[in-house]
Design an enzyme around this catalytic site. Structure first.
Site, PDB file in Angstrom:
ATOM      1  N   LYS A  52      46.149 -30.386 -74.183  1.00 47.80           N
ATOM      2  CA  LYS A  52      46.615 -31.775 -74.079  1.00 47.80           C
ATOM      3  C   LYS A  52      46.424 -32.283 -72.642  1.00 47.80           C
ATOM      4  O   LYS A  52      45.998 -33.410 -72.427  1.00 47.80           O
ATOM      5  CB  LYS A  52      48.082 -31.873 -74.519  1.00 47.80           C
ATOM      6  CG  LYS A  52      48.211 -31.746 -76.032  1.00 47.80           C
ATOM      7  CD  LYS A  52      49.630 -31.529 -76.523  1.00 47.80           C
ATOM      8  CE  LYS A  52      49.565 -31.164 -78.023  1.00 47.80           C
ATOM      9  NZ  LYS A  52      50.849 -30.753 -78.577  1.00 47.80           N
ATOM     10  N   GLN A  96      56.714 -29.913 -76.893  1.00 51.16           N
ATOM     11  CA  GLN A  96      55.888 -28.947 -77.627  1.00 51.16           C
ATOM     12  C   GLN A  96      56.764 -28.087 -78.538  1.00 51.16           C
ATOM     13  O   GLN A  96      57.764 -27.526 -78.088  1.00 51.16           O
ATOM     14  CB  GLN A  96      55.107 -28.075 -76.618  1.00 51.16           C
ATOM     15  CG  GLN A  96      54.149 -27.105 -77.256  1.00 51.16           C
ATOM     16  CD  GLN A  96      53.031 -27.811 -78.041  1.00 51.16           C
ATOM     17  OE1 GLN A  96      52.420 -28.769 -77.573  1.00 51.16           O
ATOM     18  NE2 GLN A  96      52.777 -27.341 -79.250  1.00 51.16           N
ATOM     19  N   ASP A 119      54.171 -38.496 -80.732  1.00 46.05           N
ATOM     20  CA  ASP A 119      53.891 -37.569 -81.838  1.00 46.05           C
ATOM     21  C   ASP A 119      54.157 -38.228 -83.196  1.00 46.05           C
ATOM     22  O   ASP A 119      53.734 -37.706 -84.230  1.00 46.05           O
ATOM     23  CB  ASP A 119      54.780 -36.313 -81.709  1.00 46.05           C
ATOM     24  CG  ASP A 119      54.023 -35.122 -81.144  1.00 46.05           C
ATOM     25  OD1 ASP A 119      52.782 -35.081 -81.298  1.00 46.05           O
ATOM     26  OD2 ASP A 119      54.674 -34.236 -80.568  1.00 46.05           O
TER      27      ASP A 119
END
Ligand code: NDP
Length: 281
Positions: A52, A96, A119
């Site tokens: 990322k 995460q 997300d």
């Protein structure tokens, strides 16, 4: 022979489009910033977070890395999210997963402000998707829609069958296909006669989490098959939920593993970061 849907090439297209938009925003004095939080040092998570960061660098997004120790308390993590929610110079916040067992994942994800939830996991964003309002969409299913559209595959009016009903893949996938005017059926572990349902699909999206479970007898001749699964087989090679060798000769188009759905997830995350600036306005 089926057409191979090239997720690698399409993800590069999307990242290049993001890069152009970010350069334009920079020229107008606007910087895009993503905060990435990792708790503990799970090796797979470290790889994902590294990827990322690399994607952010490529596109020109500023990334802030928060690497917190494994024993970080839920309270401390929520405190950090609160601070990042309040910061005007932070556009996106990503935690995460998985988190260590002593931390309540749902509580943490719900604490991220919906306008920074790149997300697309926050209930408000899921609800927005459900009723057709603007918001962030979960990256993997959003990426699959891009794969279909950019490969010239029509969704409207097609029989679409999704295998799997998870909150991050199956459910948002079904809602997105519906938004594109597909006729959508969602199947799961309690579906009776799965093959009978999947054999009706013009577009079959497979997100079961079971290596190579979907063989040719689940697939209608000429169907489009999208394989979301990622596994390592006995030879340590990547494979999907679809038995590619058996299914491919019967499809009109199919995603390979690797190089299909996988690269799209990060590309769509970058896209969500870019879009966050407009959403926050
Ligand atoms: P989950 O384990 O959360 O969900 C799996 C779903 O499949 C469940 O809804 C389950 O049904 C259903 N299922 C399980 N067994 C059967 C069966 N025998 N017949 C029919 N349905 C079944 O997985 P995810 O949705 O998170 O992920 C799916 C796969 O995609 C995994 O391999 C994962 O690694 C991969 N993945 C890949 C990503 C990428 O970037 N390419 C991103 C996210 C995931 P029930 O609800 O009844 O239990």
């Amino acid at each position: 022979m089926a057409k191979l849907i090239d997720g690698k090439a399409i993800s590069v297209q999307i990242k290049d489009e993001c890069r152009e938009k970010v350069a334009q925003m920079k020229a107008e004095g606007v910087e895009v910033t993503l905060a990435v939080i990792q708790v503990g040092n799970d090796p797979a998570s470290t790889v994902y977070v590294g990827n990322k960061k690399k994607a952010c660098e490529y596109i020109g997004i500023r990334s802030l890395a928060y690497e917190l120790p494994e024993d970080t308390t839920e309270e401390k993590l929520l405190e950090l999210i609160g601070e990042l929610n309040a910061r005007k110079d932070v556009n996106g916040i990503l935690v995460q997963l998985p988190l260590p067992k002593h931390i309540n994942e749902e509580k943490v994800l719900d604490a991220i402000h919906p306008s920074k939830d790149v997300d697309g996991f926050h209930p408000q964003n899921v609800g927005a998707l459900c009723i057709g309002k603007p918001g962030f969409v979960s990256c993997t299913p959003a990426g699959i829609i891009q794969l279909l559209k950019r490969s010239g595959i029509e969704i409207a009016g097609k029989e679409c069958v999704v295998i799997g009903r998870s909150n991050i893949v199956g459910k948002p996938m079904a809602l997105l296909l519906l938004r594109e005017n597909g006729t959508v059926t969602v199947t799961h572990s309690r579906t009776k006669d799965l093959k009978e349902v999947t054999r009706r699909a013009d577009i079959l999206v497979v997100a079961i989490g079971k290596p190579k479970m979907i063989t040719a007898d689940y697939v209608k001749e000429g169907a489009v098959v999208i394989d979301v699964g990622i596994h390592r087989n006995e030879n340590n090679k990547l494979c999907g939920d679809v038995d590619f060798e058996s299914v491919e000769p019967h499809c009109s188009a199919i995603t390979p593993v690797p190089g299909g759905v996988g690269p799209m997830t990060i590309a769509m995350l970058m896209n969500n970061c870019v879009e966050s600036v407009a959403l926050q306005k």
